[in-house]
Design a protein around this motif. Structure first.
Motif, PDB file in Angstrom:
ATOM      1  N   ALA A  20      41.739 -75.241 173.323  1.00 16.23           N
ATOM      2  CA  ALA A  20      40.462 -74.805 172.954  1.00 16.23           C
ATOM      3  C   ALA A  20      39.599 -73.869 174.052  1.00 16.23           C
ATOM      4  O   ALA A  20      39.595 -74.385 175.092  1.00 16.23           O
ATOM      5  N   PRO A  21      38.733 -72.906 173.580  1.00 20.07           N
ATOM      6  CA  PRO A  21      37.834 -72.427 174.474  1.00 20.07           C
ATOM      7  C   PRO A  21      36.592 -73.474 174.800  1.00 20.07           C
ATOM      8  O   PRO A  21      36.704 -74.251 174.207  1.00 20.07           O
ATOM      9  N   VAL A  22      36.003 -73.267 176.001  1.00 19.36           N
ATOM     10  CA  VAL A  22      34.767 -74.005 176.387  1.00 19.36           C
ATOM     11  C   VAL A  22      33.741 -73.411 176.049  1.00 19.36           C
ATOM     12  O   VAL A  22      33.427 -72.124 176.688  1.00 19.36           O
ATOM     13  N   ILE A  23      32.689 -73.912 175.491  1.00 21.30           N
ATOM     14  CA  ILE A  23      31.375 -73.469 175.195  1.00 21.30           C
ATOM     15  C   ILE A  23      30.429 -74.223 176.208  1.00 21.30           C
ATOM     16  O   ILE A  23      30.322 -75.549 176.353  1.00 21.30           O
ATOM     17  N   SER A  24      29.750 -73.636 177.148  1.00 22.50           N
ATOM     18  CA  SER A  24      29.078 -74.267 178.166  1.00 22.50           C
ATOM     19  C   SER A  24      27.786 -74.732 177.304  1.00 22.50           C
ATOM     20  O   SER A  24      27.461 -74.524 176.553  1.00 22.50           O
ATOM     21  N   GLN A  25      27.123 -75.647 178.222  1.00 21.14           N
ATOM     22  CA  GLN A  25      25.752 -76.144 177.807  1.00 21.14           C
ATOM     23  C   GLN A  25      24.741 -75.014 177.345  1.00 21.14           C
ATOM     24  O   GLN A  25      24.607 -73.910 178.207  1.00 21.14           O
ATOM     25  N   VAL A  26      24.075 -75.297 176.429  1.00 14.00           N
ATOM     26  CA  VAL A  26      23.149 -73.982 175.924  1.00 14.00           C
ATOM     27  C   VAL A  26      21.988 -74.297 176.736  1.00 14.00           C
ATOM     28  O   VAL A  26      21.120 -75.376 176.620  1.00 14.00           O
ATOM     29  N   THR A  27      21.433 -73.539 177.326  1.00 14.32           N
ATOM     30  CA  THR A  27      19.881 -73.470 178.058  1.00 14.32           C
ATOM     31  C   THR A  27      19.176 -72.611 177.179  1.00 14.32           C
ATOM     32  O   THR A  27      19.190 -71.688 176.392  1.00 14.32           O
ATOM     33  N   LEU A  28      17.802 -73.205 177.319  1.00 15.40           N
ATOM     34  CA  LEU A  28      16.828 -72.798 176.297  1.00 15.40           C
ATOM     35  C   LEU A  28      15.556 -72.369 177.229  1.00 15.40           C
ATOM     36  O   LEU A  28      15.460 -72.798 178.265  1.00 15.40           O
ATOM     37  N   SER A  29      14.878 -71.432 176.857  1.00 12.29           N
ATOM     38  CA  SER A  29      13.680 -70.876 177.544  1.00 12.29           C
ATOM     39  C   SER A  29      12.689 -70.356 176.468  1.00 12.29           C
ATOM     40  O   SER A  29      13.034 -69.897 175.203  1.00 12.29           O
ATOM     41  N   GLY A  30      11.846 -70.247 176.779  1.00 13.40           N
ATOM     42  CA  GLY A  30      10.172 -69.741 176.091  1.00 13.40           C
ATOM     43  C   GLY A  30       9.094 -70.449 176.315  1.00 13.40           C
ATOM     44  O   GLY A  30       8.972 -71.396 177.212  1.00 13.40           O
ATOM     45  N   ASP A  31       7.857 -70.091 175.659  1.00  9.63           N
ATOM     46  CA  ASP A  31       6.702 -70.845 175.901  1.00  9.63           C
ATOM     47  C   ASP A  31       6.725 -72.239 175.463  1.00  9.63           C
ATOM     48  O   ASP A  31       6.770 -72.571 174.179  1.00  9.63           O
ATOM     49  N   ARG A  32       6.594 -73.027 176.517  1.00 15.10           N
ATOM     50  CA  ARG A  32       6.641 -74.446 176.145  1.00 15.10           C
ATOM     51  C   ARG A  32       5.877 -75.433 176.865  1.00 15.10           C
ATOM     52  O   ARG A  32       5.294 -75.104 177.890  1.00 15.10           O
ATOM     53  N   ASN A  33       5.275 -76.435 176.122  1.00 18.77           N
ATOM     54  CA  ASN A  33       4.455 -77.441 176.806  1.00 18.77           C
ATOM     55  C   ASN A  33       5.268 -78.279 177.520  1.00 18.77           C
ATOM     56  O   ASN A  33       6.181 -78.986 177.106  1.00 18.77           O
ATOM     57  N   GLU A  34       5.352 -78.250 178.717  1.00 22.51           N
ATOM     58  CA  GLU A  34       6.198 -79.136 179.809  1.00 22.51           C
ATOM     59  C   GLU A  34       6.012 -80.591 179.627  1.00 22.51           C
ATOM     60  O   GLU A  34       7.122 -81.218 179.714  1.00 22.51           O
ATOM     61  N   GLU A  35       5.005 -81.110 179.138  1.00 19.23           N
ATOM     62  CA  GLU A  35       4.782 -82.559 178.801  1.00 19.23           C
ATOM     63  C   GLU A  35       5.426 -83.107 177.703  1.00 19.23           C
ATOM     64  O   GLU A  35       6.535 -84.032 177.414  1.00 19.23           O
ATOM     65  N   SER A  36       5.484 -82.168 176.491  1.00 11.28           N
ATOM     66  CA  SER A  36       5.911 -82.519 175.175  1.00 11.28           C
ATOM     67  C   SER A  36       7.267 -82.226 175.154  1.00 11.28           C
ATOM     68  O   SER A  36       8.015 -82.434 174.287  1.00 11.28           O
ATOM     69  N   GLY A  37       7.409 -80.991 175.478  1.00 11.39           N
ATOM     70  CA  GLY A  37       8.766 -80.195 175.273  1.00 11.39           C
ATOM     71  C   GLY A  37       8.684 -79.147 174.135  1.00 11.39           C
ATOM     72  O   GLY A  37       9.666 -78.646 173.760  1.00 11.39           O
ATOM     73  N   ILE A  38       7.624 -79.174 173.580  1.00 10.52           N
ATOM     74  CA  ILE A  38       7.562 -78.334 172.338  1.00 10.52           C
ATOM     75  C   ILE A  38       7.196 -77.008 172.438  1.00 10.52           C
ATOM     76  O   ILE A  38       6.249 -76.715 173.131  1.00 10.52           O
ATOM     77  N   TYR A  39       7.889 -76.065 171.788  1.00  7.10           N
ATOM     78  CA  TYR A  39       7.949 -74.665 172.173  1.00  7.10           C
ATOM     79  C   TYR A  39       6.711 -74.077 171.290  1.00  7.10           C
ATOM     80  O   TYR A  39       6.314 -74.649 169.984  1.00  7.10           O
ATOM     81  N   THR A  40       5.935 -73.250 171.566  1.00  5.43           N
ATOM     82  CA  THR A  40       5.121 -72.568 170.912  1.00  5.43           C
ATOM     83  C   THR A  40       5.363 -71.035 170.373  1.00  5.43           C
ATOM     84  O   THR A  40       4.380 -70.628 169.844  1.00  5.43           O
ATOM     85  N   GLY A  41       6.140 -70.661 170.527  1.00  3.07           N
ATOM     86  CA  GLY A  41       6.783 -69.391 170.049  1.00  3.07           C
ATOM     87  C   GLY A  41       8.335 -69.257 170.029  1.00  3.07           C
ATOM     88  O   GLY A  41       9.075 -70.110 169.738  1.00  3.07           O
ATOM     89  N   ASN A  78      43.138 -71.805 168.592  1.00  6.97           N
ATOM     90  CA  ASN A  78      42.180 -72.762 168.961  1.00  6.97           C
ATOM     91  C   ASN A  78      41.011 -72.755 168.977  1.00  6.97           C
ATOM     92  O   ASN A  78      40.260 -71.539 169.231  1.00  6.97           O
ATOM     93  N   THR A  79      40.158 -73.532 168.244  1.00  6.49           N
ATOM     94  CA  THR A  79      38.790 -73.603 168.023  1.00  6.49           C
ATOM     95  C   THR A  79      38.026 -74.829 168.556  1.00  6.49           C
ATOM     96  O   THR A  79      38.589 -75.960 168.860  1.00  6.49           O
ATOM     97  N   VAL A  80      36.755 -74.541 168.695  1.00  7.00           N
ATOM     98  CA  VAL A  80      35.698 -75.602 169.255  1.00  7.00           C
ATOM     99  C   VAL A  80      34.447 -75.232 168.933  1.00  7.00           C
ATOM    100  O   VAL A  80      34.176 -74.203 168.633  1.00  7.00           O
ATOM    101  N   SER A  81      33.567 -76.344 168.836  1.00  2.00           N
ATOM    102  CA  SER A  81      32.305 -76.218 168.272  1.00  2.00           C
ATOM    103  C   SER A  81      31.339 -76.994 169.178  1.00  2.00           C
ATOM    104  O   SER A  81      31.763 -78.065 169.889  1.00  2.00           O
ATOM    105  N   ARG A  82      30.114 -76.576 169.339  1.00  2.00           N
ATOM    106  CA  ARG A  82      28.879 -77.151 170.209  1.00  2.00           C
ATOM    107  C   ARG A  82      27.819 -77.072 169.653  1.00  2.00           C
ATOM    108  O   ARG A  82      27.438 -75.907 169.106  1.00  2.00           O
ATOM    109  N   ARG A  83      26.916 -78.070 169.769  1.00  2.00           N
ATOM    110  CA  ARG A  83      25.386 -77.810 169.371  1.00  2.00           C
ATOM    111  C   ARG A  83      24.532 -77.911 170.700  1.00  2.00           C
ATOM    112  O   ARG A  83      24.735 -78.428 171.513  1.00  2.00           O
ATOM    113  N   SER A  84      23.484 -77.302 170.165  1.00  2.00           N
ATOM    114  CA  SER A  84      22.283 -77.256 171.418  1.00  2.00           C
ATOM    115  C   SER A  84      21.694 -78.712 171.187  1.00  2.00           C
ATOM    116  O   SER A  84      21.804 -79.474 170.264  1.00  2.00           O
ATOM    117  N   SER A  85      20.732 -78.770 172.329  1.00  2.00           N
ATOM    118  CA  SER A  85      20.045 -79.994 172.187  1.00  2.00           C
ATOM    119  C   SER A  85      18.843 -79.663 170.990  1.00  2.00           C
ATOM    120  O   SER A  85      18.653 -78.618 170.591  1.00  2.00           O
TER     121      SER A  85
END
Length: 218
Positions: A54-75, A166-173
């Motif tokens: 099956a294909p390989v899906i890499s880890q999903v990386t996230l970006s955006g305006d975020r509070n570094e302490e809480s990890g909460i995005y504001t946009g 062949n199929t594969v699925s992956r979820r982000s954090s």
């Protein structure tokens, strides 16, 4: 595997089955013909690919305006990932056929963001002895709109399929998005006002703050 057929005729036709290859990779058929005058000629097939991986899906990386302490995005949140499709030899591929994604909010699919097909997916390109994959490795980018997915439980689900099926699925954090300011209200215990603004005893103010992600320590 070699098979020899002998038949004296002007026209010759013969079919046979190729047994399942024990290993993944690229295979092709070569046929050599010989007539009674000793003339020979070689013929080669276009080739086949045995791909059980099956294909390989890499880890999903996230970006955006975020509070570094809480990890909460504001946009809005941008997600990036790569899909690759190689067999066990690391060189052969049938090619990525399709990549789809859904964005879930609180465990449920959202209308308009379910099983979306990503474009610019191409199949592999055959070459003798190897399969150079134009579609063997691709990078993708997805945007999660904060106006639609303002929640503490947002997940991107990605599914990839190669040309061999062949199929594969992956979820982000888990993604947390909060763009709403806290609501603050003030109430008093003593409301016995005299002449519009005077009180004969002290007043206790009760401040109430409502927010999904309130910081209780501050």
């Amino acid at each position: 595997m070699t098979r020899t057929f002998t038949e004296k005729t002007e026209n010759f036709s013969r079919s046979f089955s190729i047994p399942s290859a024990s290993r993944e990779g690229y295979y092709f058929v070569i046929a050599e013909t010989l007539d009674q005058a000793g003339n020979t000629k070689l013929y080669a097939s276009n080739g086949i690919v045995v791909d059980r991986t099956a294909p390989v899906i890499s880890q999903v990386t996230l970006s955006g305006d975020r509070n570094e302490e809480s990890g909460i995005y504001t946009g809005n949140v941008t997600a990036r990932f790569t899909v690759s499709d190689f067999t066990e030899d690391g060189q052969t591929t049938s090619g990525v056929a399709s990549v789809t994604y859904s964005i879930l909010r609180d465990g449920e699919a959202v209308e308009g963001y379910e099983n979306i097909s990503l474009r610019n997916v191409s199949s592999g390109r055959l070459s003798i002895g190897n399969l150079e994959g134009r579609g063997a490795r691709r990078s993708y980018r997805i945007q999660v709109p904060a106006s639609v997915f303002e929640s503490n439980n947002v997940v991107i689900r990605i599914t990839a399929r190669d040309l061999a099926g062949n199929t594969v699925s992956r979820r982000s954090s888990r993604i947390m998005i909060d763009r709403t300011a806290p609501e603050v209200s003030v109430s008093y215990e003593n409301n016995n006002v005299v002449n519009g603004r005077y009180f004969q005893s002290g007043r206790t103010a009760v401040v109430t703050v409502n927010d999904r992600n309130i910081d209780k320590d501050n």
